[in-house]
Design an enzyme around this catalytic site. Structure first.
Site, short mmCIF file in Angstrom:
data_model
loop_
_atom_site.label_atom_id
_atom_site.label_comp_id
_atom_site.label_asym_id
_atom_site.label_seq_id
_atom_site.Cartn_x
_atom_site.Cartn_y
_atom_site.Cartn_z
N LYS A 205 39.49 43.98 -1.78
CA LYS A 205 39.66 42.97 -2.83
C LYS A 205 38.31 42.34 -3.19
O LYS A 205 37.41 42.27 -2.34
CB LYS A 205 40.69 41.92 -2.41
CG LYS A 205 40.19 40.89 -1.46
CD LYS A 205 41.16 39.71 -1.30
CE LYS A 205 40.49 38.76 -0.32
NZ LYS A 205 41.14 37.55 -0.02
N LYS B 110 34.63 36.19 -2.79
CA LYS B 110 33.44 35.33 -2.84
C LYS B 110 32.52 35.63 -1.67
O LYS B 110 31.33 35.38 -1.73
CB LYS B 110 33.84 33.85 -2.66
CG LYS B 110 34.68 33.21 -3.72
CD LYS B 110 34.90 31.73 -3.31
CE LYS B 110 36.27 31.20 -3.65
NZ LYS B 110 37.27 31.25 -2.59
N LYS C 38 39.51 38.93 8.97
CA LYS C 38 38.32 38.08 9.01
C LYS C 38 37.68 38.08 10.40
O LYS C 38 36.46 38.05 10.52
CB LYS C 38 38.67 36.64 8.62
CG LYS C 38 38.85 36.47 7.13
CD LYS C 38 38.72 35.01 6.73
CE LYS C 38 38.84 34.85 5.23
NZ LYS C 38 38.92 33.46 4.81
P1 TYM Z 1 40.81 31.53 -1.89
O1 TYM Z 1 39.81 30.42 -2.02
O2 TYM Z 1 40.44 32.73 -1.10
O3 TYM Z 1 41.27 32.04 -3.31
C1 TYM Z 1 41.80 31.16 -4.29
C2 TYM Z 1 42.89 31.87 -5.07
O4 TYM Z 1 42.36 33.06 -5.66
C3 TYM Z 1 43.19 34.17 -5.32
N1 TYM Z 1 42.34 35.35 -5.16
C4 TYM Z 1 42.53 36.51 -5.81
N2 TYM Z 1 43.46 36.89 -6.70
C5 TYM Z 1 43.37 38.15 -7.19
N3 TYM Z 1 42.39 39.03 -6.83
C6 TYM Z 1 41.44 38.69 -5.95
N4 TYM Z 1 40.48 39.55 -5.61
C7 TYM Z 1 41.49 37.37 -5.38
N5 TYM Z 1 40.71 36.69 -4.49
C8 TYM Z 1 41.25 35.48 -4.36
C9 TYM Z 1 43.83 33.79 -3.99
O5 TYM Z 1 45.02 34.51 -3.76
C10 TYM Z 1 44.07 32.31 -4.19
O6 TYM Z 1 45.27 32.09 -4.89
N6 TYM Z 1 44.03 30.00 1.57
C11 TYM Z 1 43.71 29.90 0.16
C12 TYM Z 1 43.50 28.48 -0.32
C13 TYM Z 1 44.59 27.52 -0.01
C14 TYM Z 1 45.87 27.44 -0.64
C15 TYM Z 1 46.53 26.33 -0.02
C16 TYM Z 1 46.48 28.18 -1.64
C17 TYM Z 1 44.54 26.52 0.91
N7 TYM Z 1 45.71 25.81 0.90
C18 TYM Z 1 47.83 25.99 -0.39
C19 TYM Z 1 47.78 27.82 -2.00
C20 TYM Z 1 48.45 26.72 -1.38
C21 TYM Z 1 42.43 30.68 -0.07
O7 TYM Z 1 41.65 30.94 0.80
O8 TYM Z 1 42.19 30.94 -1.36
#
Ligand code: TYM
Length: 332
Positions: A194, A197, A111
């Site tokens: 990947k 968003k 990032k």
């Molecule tokens: P975030 O908002 O990027 O994504 C949310 C969830 O979606 C999954 N994900 C994907 N899975 C498969 N293929 C993809 N292309 C893809 N893009 C996103 C992510 O792995 C995630 O499970 N840091 C985390 C949010 C978070 C969190 C937490 C998660 C904050 N605190 C505590 C678990 C426990 C994040 O940015 O997710």
């Protein structure tokens, strides 16, 4: 019942990657786990968010999660900033985690890129806040996509060091649950990146709010190679775009890549893309409609989130207060 925690950033509409990699796996867990799901707005401001748009996106994310099948009768759904325990524990974890550990985080490197002097310090300590999210509830299982694996390993390192330094057995070891063929859904424009968003190209992803026409157009334009689909998994080697489109159909139809290749091996992509579009439209259409319905009543959504926050705080506050006592903060 084991406690489950997971979160998602309100930085845009959830993508097919978020849905297949995470949200869809959360839904059945509500029946046999004590589930807590969080819209992580504190994480989102580690990069600039335009305030008015940001509030709307946070509400939209909550609506999307409900439309995908999260049920406030069966789980706790809330917004991270509404429960102060997260920020309190994150500060303690900022003082437990080592700089060397954070320096190894690949997501920060991706990032920040070449710009690491200019990004916020929040982006750097982001994984410490994530560890706090989970440990504030003594959660044991964390269902996520593949890209979060390293952050969850760090969450375990932090818990272990806290327990060791203070001579307690307070924070448990968490188990990452990274499930299925869609744990890593790739960009439609580049099978080595990947689906995200935050990708500047909207054509790279399917959003849960996309209309049938938008889905059809994006799948039609999705990058492929000139060969027809193979009949065996081995034939997907070194064909990341083909592998991705096969994985998506397998996930959305609850089958396996082998099944998809058995049924569609030998077809050209033109024909296969029609099948894939039809399956996506049939699956995502009802979610989009339910999300639009929920977003007509902001008051009801906000009320549900307030109840969720009260229930979450009732669990997290005593745990974080105990962590503060262990650290030696003077009780007030
Ligand atoms: P975030 O908002 O990027 O994504 C949310 C969830 O979606 C999954 N994900 C994907 N899975 C498969 N293929 C993809 N292309 C893809 N893009 C996103 C992510 O792995 C995630 O499970 N840091 C985390 C949010 C978070 C969190 C937490 C998660 C904050 N605190 C505590 C678990 C426990 C994040 O940015 O997710």
């Amino acid at each position: 019942m084991d406690r489950v925690f997971s979160g998602i950033q309100p930085t845009g509409v959830p993508t097919l990657g978020n849905y297949l990699g995470a949200i869809r796996n959360w839904v059945p867990m509500q029946d046999d786990h004590d589930c807590i799901f969080c819209v992580v707005d504190l994480h989102a401001i580690t990069v600039w968010q335009e305030p008015k748009l940001f509030a709307a996106q946070t509400r939209e994310m909550a609506a999307a999660l409900l439309a995908c099948g999260l049920d406030p009768q069966k789980c706790i759904l809330f917004v991270q900033s509404h429960v102060h325990a997260h920020a309190r524990l994150a500060w303690i974890f900022n003082c437990v985690a080592r700089l060397g550990w954070l320096n190894r985080m690949t997501q920060f490197k991706d990032k920040a890129g070449k710009n690491s002097e200019q990004v916020s310090s929040g982006l750097y300590v982001y994984p410490n806040l994530m560890a706090a999210d989970i440990h504030a509830y003594h959660a044991l299982k964390v269902p996520v996509g593949d890209d979060q694996k390293q952050h969850l390993e760090l969450a375990n390192d932090i818990a272990q060091k806290f327990n060791h330094d203070y001579g307690v057995e307070f924070f448990p070891t968490i188990q990452p649950l990274i499930q299925g063929v869609a744990a890593r859904v790739m960009s439609l424009r580049d099978g080595t990146k990947k689906m995200s968003k935050s990708d500047p190209s909207d054509a790279s992803r399917i959003n849960l709010t996309d209309s049938a026409d938008e889905i059809a157009q994006k799948i039609r334009r999705a990058k492929t190679d000139p060969e027809p689909l193979p009949s065996e998994l081995a034939g997907l080697e070194a064909r990341p775009e083909a592998r991705n489109l096969v994985g998506i159909l397998a996930a959305i139809t609850d089958s396996t890549p082998q099944d998809v290749l058995r049924d569609h091996g030998g077809k050209g992509f033109g024909q296969y893309k029609e099948v894939l579009t039809e399956a996506l439209v049939a699956h995502l259409g009802p979610i989009r409609e339910e999300m639009a319905r929920l977003l007509q009543d902001h008051a009801a959504l906000d009320a549900a989130l307030r109840i969720g926050a009260d229930r979450a705080a009732a669990i997290a506050d005593p745990i974080v207060t105990e962590a503060e006592r262990i650290v030696g903060f003077l009780p007030r």
